[in-house]
Design an enzyme around this catalytic site. Sequence first.
Site, mmCIF file in Angstrom:
data_model
loop_
_atom_site.group_PDB
_atom_site.id
_atom_site.type_symbol
_atom_site.label_atom_id
_atom_site.label_comp_id
_atom_site.label_asym_id
_atom_site.label_seq_id
_atom_site.Cartn_x
_atom_site.Cartn_y
_atom_site.Cartn_z
ATOM 1 N N LYS A 13 38.697 34.796 33.982
ATOM 2 C CA LYS A 13 39.136 34.005 35.146
ATOM 3 C C LYS A 13 38.567 34.547 36.458
ATOM 4 C CE LYS A 13 43.693 36.152 34.941
ATOM 5 N NZ LYS A 13 43.573 37.205 35.932
ATOM 6 N N ARG A 88 52.243 34.818 38.985
ATOM 7 C CA ARG A 88 52.412 35.311 37.618
ATOM 8 C C ARG A 88 53.818 35.050 37.100
ATOM 9 N NH1 ARG A 88 47.845 38.960 38.170
ATOM 10 N NH2 ARG A 88 47.479 40.171 36.309
ATOM 11 N N ARG A 127 35.711 46.072 28.482
ATOM 12 C CA ARG A 127 35.719 45.747 29.903
ATOM 13 C C ARG A 127 35.433 46.964 30.786
ATOM 14 N NH1 ARG A 127 39.439 41.485 32.890
ATOM 15 N NH2 ARG A 127 41.168 42.929 33.000
ATOM 16 N N ARG A 160 39.075 50.515 33.812
ATOM 17 C CA ARG A 160 40.165 50.410 34.782
ATOM 18 C C ARG A 160 41.304 51.339 34.397
ATOM 19 N NH1 ARG A 160 41.181 44.105 36.102
ATOM 20 N NH2 ARG A 160 43.315 44.809 35.815
ATOM 21 N N ARG A 171 50.987 44.476 30.133
ATOM 22 C CA ARG A 171 50.399 43.333 30.839
ATOM 23 C C ARG A 171 50.407 42.099 29.947
ATOM 24 N NH1 ARG A 171 44.948 45.597 32.330
ATOM 25 N NH2 ARG A 171 44.569 43.636 33.401
HETATM 26 P P1 AMP Z 1 44.620 41.706 37.477
HETATM 27 O O1 AMP Z 1 43.388 42.280 38.097
HETATM 28 O O2 AMP Z 1 44.861 40.280 37.900
HETATM 29 O O3 AMP Z 1 44.653 41.870 35.986
HETATM 30 O O4 AMP Z 1 45.858 42.543 38.066
HETATM 31 C C1 AMP Z 1 45.971 43.945 37.854
HETATM 32 C C2 AMP Z 1 47.390 44.410 38.137
HETATM 33 O O5 AMP Z 1 47.737 44.146 39.504
HETATM 34 C C3 AMP Z 1 48.487 43.737 37.321
HETATM 35 O O6 AMP Z 1 48.642 44.304 36.032
HETATM 36 C C4 AMP Z 1 49.709 43.982 38.218
HETATM 37 O O7 AMP Z 1 50.145 45.325 38.116
HETATM 38 C C5 AMP Z 1 49.121 43.791 39.615
HETATM 39 N N1 AMP Z 1 49.179 42.362 40.031
HETATM 40 C C6 AMP Z 1 48.131 41.499 40.188
HETATM 41 N N2 AMP Z 1 48.540 40.290 40.585
HETATM 42 C C7 AMP Z 1 49.889 40.375 40.686
HETATM 43 C C8 AMP Z 1 50.898 39.446 41.035
HETATM 44 N N3 AMP Z 1 50.620 38.176 41.351
HETATM 45 N N4 AMP Z 1 52.192 39.901 41.053
HETATM 46 C C9 AMP Z 1 52.498 41.164 40.740
HETATM 47 N N5 AMP Z 1 51.601 42.093 40.371
HETATM 48 C C10 AMP Z 1 50.301 41.709 40.350
#
Ligand code: AMP
Length: 219
Positions: A13, A88, A127, A160, A171
């Site tokens: 995405k 989310r 990744r 990461r 997650r």
């Molecule tokens: P992502 O890069 O989208 O996979 O996000 C990495 C991490 O950031 C997630 O596992 C959460 O810990 C935090 N995170 C990202 N977006 C959100 C959101 N909308 N609400 C809360 N935590 C978020």
Amino acid sequence: MILLITGPQASGKGTQAELLSAKLDLVHLSTGQVLREAIDADGSLGELIKGYVDKGALVPDSIIMMFLSTYLTPENLAKGIIFDGFPRIEPQLNLLEETLAEKKAKIDRVIFIDLSEQVVLDRLMGRLICDKCGANFNLKTLPPKEPGICDRCGGKLIRRSDEGSEAIKNRLKIYEQNTRPLFKIYKERGILEKLDGDRSIEVIFEDIIARLKKAGLVT
Ligand code: AMP
């Protein structure tokens, strides 16, 4: 135009959001990326956020909304925004819709890139992220031209910090329990575009553009 792009981890995405923002001249707002930048900027807020992100837990809505409000400017709304990784959970969706309604805007389309759990796990193994500019790579689907080096800025590619097995499990659990149920709401409203994510980046991108054209959002 206001778009949401959503899907499980490693569904691609973020890559599609970048392509869409370049093609359609939209502001790309990845909450994950904004949070990683806040962590890199150090300070007590960064430390606090890191505690959640490294565990694979959600960062509290108050922090998320604080960052978001700085992006929801009249200029960005006029240009159009693609939200990546947000909302989310249902309270975040409600907060977003209330904020957009105050600004006479609404969600036009939700692009859901679907992927089976097995493919998600396979992809997560490969990744990598650039430790300088945050660009994403994947040894399976989007390998860098030179191993270990970012194509975009020459930075070092690393795993990461939230992709250890416990954080990944958390997650994926949050995605299944909290994020996936939102798709029913989008479907009922007739704004959901569900796509098969187990195809090439180019094919998925063409599919998204075709659907936005069909919806009359792109000419
Ligand atoms: P992502 O890069 O989208 O996979 O996000 C990495 C991490 O950031 C997630 O596992 C959460 O810990 C935090 N995170 C990202 N977006 C959100 C959101 N909308 N609400 C809360 N935590 C978020």
